[in-house]
Write a protein that holds these residues in place. Sequence first.
Motif, short mmCIF file in Angstrom:
data_model
loop_
_atom_site.label_atom_id
_atom_site.label_comp_id
_atom_site.label_asym_id
_atom_site.label_seq_id
_atom_site.Cartn_x
_atom_site.Cartn_y
_atom_site.Cartn_z
N SER A 39 1.00 -1.08 0.01
CA SER A 39 -0.22 -0.10 0.03
C SER A 39 0.69 1.17 0.08
O SER A 39 1.98 1.19 0.48
N ASP A 40 0.25 2.38 -0.37
CA ASP A 40 0.88 3.83 -0.35
C ASP A 40 1.00 4.08 1.17
O ASP A 40 0.24 3.80 1.75
N SER A 48 -1.41 10.04 3.41
CA SER A 48 -1.34 11.57 2.89
C SER A 48 -2.21 12.02 3.92
O SER A 48 -3.39 12.40 3.97
N ARG A 54 8.21 10.59 -2.43
CA ARG A 54 7.79 9.26 -2.71
C ARG A 54 6.64 8.68 -1.80
O ARG A 54 6.56 9.12 -0.62
N SER A 55 5.66 8.14 -2.44
CA SER A 55 4.19 7.71 -1.80
C SER A 55 4.21 6.34 -1.55
O SER A 55 3.18 6.04 -0.83
N ASP A 56 5.32 5.50 -2.05
CA ASP A 56 5.30 4.04 -1.82
C ASP A 56 5.81 3.61 -0.72
O ASP A 56 6.90 4.33 0.12
N ARG A 57 5.19 2.45 0.12
CA ARG A 57 5.88 1.90 1.39
C ARG A 57 7.29 1.28 1.18
O ARG A 57 8.13 1.52 2.07
#
Length: 213
Positions: A2-3, A6, A20-23
Amino acid sequence: MSDLSSTGRTRHRRLREQGRSDRASLFAVLQAGFVCHLGVVSDGVPMVVPTVYGFDADYIYLHGSVASQSLTQTTTVCVTITHVDGLVLARSVFEHGVNYRSAMIYGVPRRLDSDEKLSALRCLTEHIAPGQWDYARRPSRKELAATTILAISLEEASVKVRQGPPDDADDPHDVWAGVLPLTGSWQPPVTDPHATRPVPAHISRRVGTLSPA
């Protein structure tokens, strides 16, 4: 996978292209280091404490003395990790910068009970020095009682990465521009003068590898 969340604290407002938005990016930053900075407010005064850490898929773990003020927090704290990969030397001083990887983690810390401490300490030890948990003596009951372990969720986190050359290729000033890379590696072990055993394999094989892998 999952991302990242936010939220108002983790949303990228400036230099969004570096966000960066990814785990996976968060785990890469965590895996690449072992020292973080814990930011807390103690007695109304900000305090930032450097400390080693370990992590798993859900939490980052910090440890210290039960007497440590920074580990008694019951409100939101901020944990930061930063790796400097090089100096970005541009044609103008204004455009100079740093290639880096960083993460900020927000959360309310949870103090682990005695049953959870050993598992968290193993996680932390194996992150810092893989193989050491099974090699060295485990903590005694008295040592565990003197130790505080905090677990902070990785749910609310922000990651930024800056890579590449300077951004001022259109500047007509004729000087050298580029990146001065920075790397770190483990050096040969220095044996304690009171130790009688040779350096174990899980330590010696890290010589020359990049910190902390």
